[in-house]
Scaffold this active site. Structure first.
Site, PDB file in Angstrom:
ATOM      1  N   HIS A 126      -8.156 -14.821 -29.354  1.00  0.00           N
ATOM      2  CA  HIS A 126      -8.256 -15.135 -30.785  1.00  0.00           C
ATOM      3  C   HIS A 126      -6.894 -15.012 -31.448  1.00  0.00           C
ATOM      4  O   HIS A 126      -6.102 -14.130 -31.134  1.00  0.00           O
ATOM      5  CB  HIS A 126      -9.333 -14.306 -31.479  1.00  0.00           C
ATOM      6  N   ASP A 138      -3.722  -6.858 -31.529  1.00  0.00           N
ATOM      7  CA  ASP A 138      -5.051  -7.434 -31.712  1.00  0.00           C
ATOM      8  C   ASP A 138      -4.992  -8.604 -32.687  1.00  0.00           C
ATOM      9  O   ASP A 138      -5.212  -8.431 -33.880  1.00  0.00           O
ATOM     10  CB  ASP A 138      -5.990  -6.343 -32.240  1.00  0.00           C
ATOM     11  N   GLU A 172     -12.172 -14.781 -35.279  1.00  0.00           N
ATOM     12  CA  GLU A 172     -12.854 -13.808 -34.416  1.00  0.00           C
ATOM     13  C   GLU A 172     -13.182 -12.553 -35.193  1.00  0.00           C
ATOM     14  O   GLU A 172     -14.246 -11.945 -35.015  1.00  0.00           O
ATOM     15  CB  GLU A 172     -11.976 -13.475 -33.208  1.00  0.00           C
ATOM     16  N   GLU A 173     -12.261 -12.167 -36.063  1.00  0.00           N
ATOM     17  CA  GLU A 173     -12.446 -10.920 -36.806  1.00  0.00           C
ATOM     18  C   GLU A 173     -13.572 -11.008 -37.846  1.00  0.00           C
ATOM     19  O   GLU A 173     -13.999 -10.000 -38.388  1.00  0.00           O
ATOM     20  CB  GLU A 173     -11.133 -10.507 -37.492  1.00  0.00           C
ATOM     21  N   ASP A 201      -8.165 -10.111 -25.028  1.00  0.00           N
ATOM     22  CA  ASP A 201      -8.169  -9.511 -26.361  1.00  0.00           C
ATOM     23  C   ASP A 201      -7.573  -8.109 -26.252  1.00  0.00           C
ATOM     24  O   ASP A 201      -8.116  -7.258 -25.556  1.00  0.00           O
ATOM     25  CB  ASP A 201      -9.608  -9.443 -26.874  1.00  0.00           C
ATOM     26  N   HIS A 280      -6.463  -2.322 -36.083  1.00  0.00           N
ATOM     27  CA  HIS A 280      -6.878  -2.866 -37.381  1.00  0.00           C
ATOM     28  C   HIS A 280      -6.166  -2.197 -38.556  1.00  0.00           C
ATOM     29  O   HIS A 280      -6.728  -2.059 -39.644  1.00  0.00           O
ATOM     30  CB  HIS A 280      -8.400  -2.752 -37.554  1.00  0.00           C
TER      31      HIS A 280
END
Length: 311
Positions: A126, A138, A172-173, A201, A280
């Site tokens: 992603h 990420d 994707e998130e 990922d 994140h």
């Protein structure tokens, strides 16, 4: 990875100069005998290749309030960059636009135009981040590793038995929206042509708290043989992998799995409870990745894709 609520001619010299592709020569028994095809060894890809891509992705985030989330210039620049790189390498690219939550997003799907199109080996990562940070591990890491592989395949002028297809998913998130959109919009029978889907990922983790990076394979791949080339590669590097990362279907392989496609993937995390201190967060920048991990990931992908595609 989302949280469940709960080059060649067109690639910078820094990317292409570090690629080294090796092969095996064939000597026929006599001049009149036609030589049979011989398997080509997978490439050796320097970590510098993927790190150069990560530097570009970081620059897009820096110019976009430190994020590459969908609906921002950081994401748009990422999509444009991916397509430009692949086009320059000779891949056949398609941008698939869609909207989710009122925001525009895109998938970039690239196909290497050789091999049997009825038997596809597909790999994906992603391309978006969360709003809170630039998403360099990420999942800029997966994007960069795939782009490094795209360059290696192009430089080798690879002619595999099966078709190789790479995908770079948007949103994707937000819940694997891009990959789900792609699978749901495949023409009838097209999913049956995909022999394998490999997901990447968070492959750039660095050692933390004195512990080495913990490489893991997706548990879904154990029963269908897709993990074999990954295991062979990591064993050759002296690395023991966790063979059963329970992803809880929290990434883009889920849509393919649900469509009956064989799936697996690799991540540089020990478990979903150990995703890293910057997961994140705003600090998921270039300091959150390891060049060693990026080199290992890029070459593990090469080992698997070349093996599974019958290079």
């Amino acid at each position: 990875m989302r949280v469940r609520k709960f080059a060649y001619a067109g690639v910078a010299a820094a990317l292409t100069a570090t690629l080294a592709v090796t092969g095996t020569a064939y000597a026929g028994a006599a001049p009149a005998v036609t030589a049979a095809p011989v398997a080509v060894a997978p490439p050796v890809i320097s970590a510098d290749v993927s790190m150069a891509h990560l530097q570009k992705l970081m620059s897009f985030a820096s110019a976009s309030n430190n994020t590459r989330v969908i609906g921002t210039p950081g994401f748009t620049s990422t999509v444009t960059y991916i397509k430009q790189q692949l086009d320059a390498l000779g891949w056949k690219t398609t941008v698939q636009n869609f909207t989710t939550g009122g925001k525009a997003a895109s998938n970039v799907v690239a196909e290497w135009p050789y091999g049997d199109a009825t038997h596809v080996v597909m790999a994906g990562a992603h391309s978006d981040s969360v709003s809170a940070g630039p998403g360099i591990n990420d999942n800029g890491s997966g994007v960069a590793a795939l782009l490094a592989n795209a360059a290696a395949i192009a430089q080798a002028k690879l002619v595999p038995q099966k078709r190789i297809r790479f995908a770079f998913w948007g949103a994707e998130e937000q819940g694997d929206i891009g990959s789900s959109y792609y699978v749901s919009h495949l023409a009838s029978g097209e999913s049956k042509k995909i022999d394998a889907y490999l997901n990447f990922d968070m492959v750039g983790n660095k050692p933390e708290n004195g512990r080495a990076v913990g490489w893991s394979l997706y548990v879904e791949g154990q029963s269908n043989g897709l993990n074999a080339p990954f295991k062979t590669y990591f064993t050759a590097q002296g690395i023991t992998v966790n063979p059963s990362l329970d992803t809880d279907d929290r990434s883009d392989h889920a849509a393919f799995k649900n469509a009956g496609v064989k799936v697996t993937g690799v991540s540089s995390v020990r478990s979903l409870s150990a995703l890293g201190a910057c997961y994140h967060r705003a600090c998921d920048d270039l300091t959150d990745v390891s060049s060693t991990s990026m080199g290992l990931a890029s070459n593990a992908i090469a080992a698997a894709v070349w093996s599974l595609a019958g290079a």
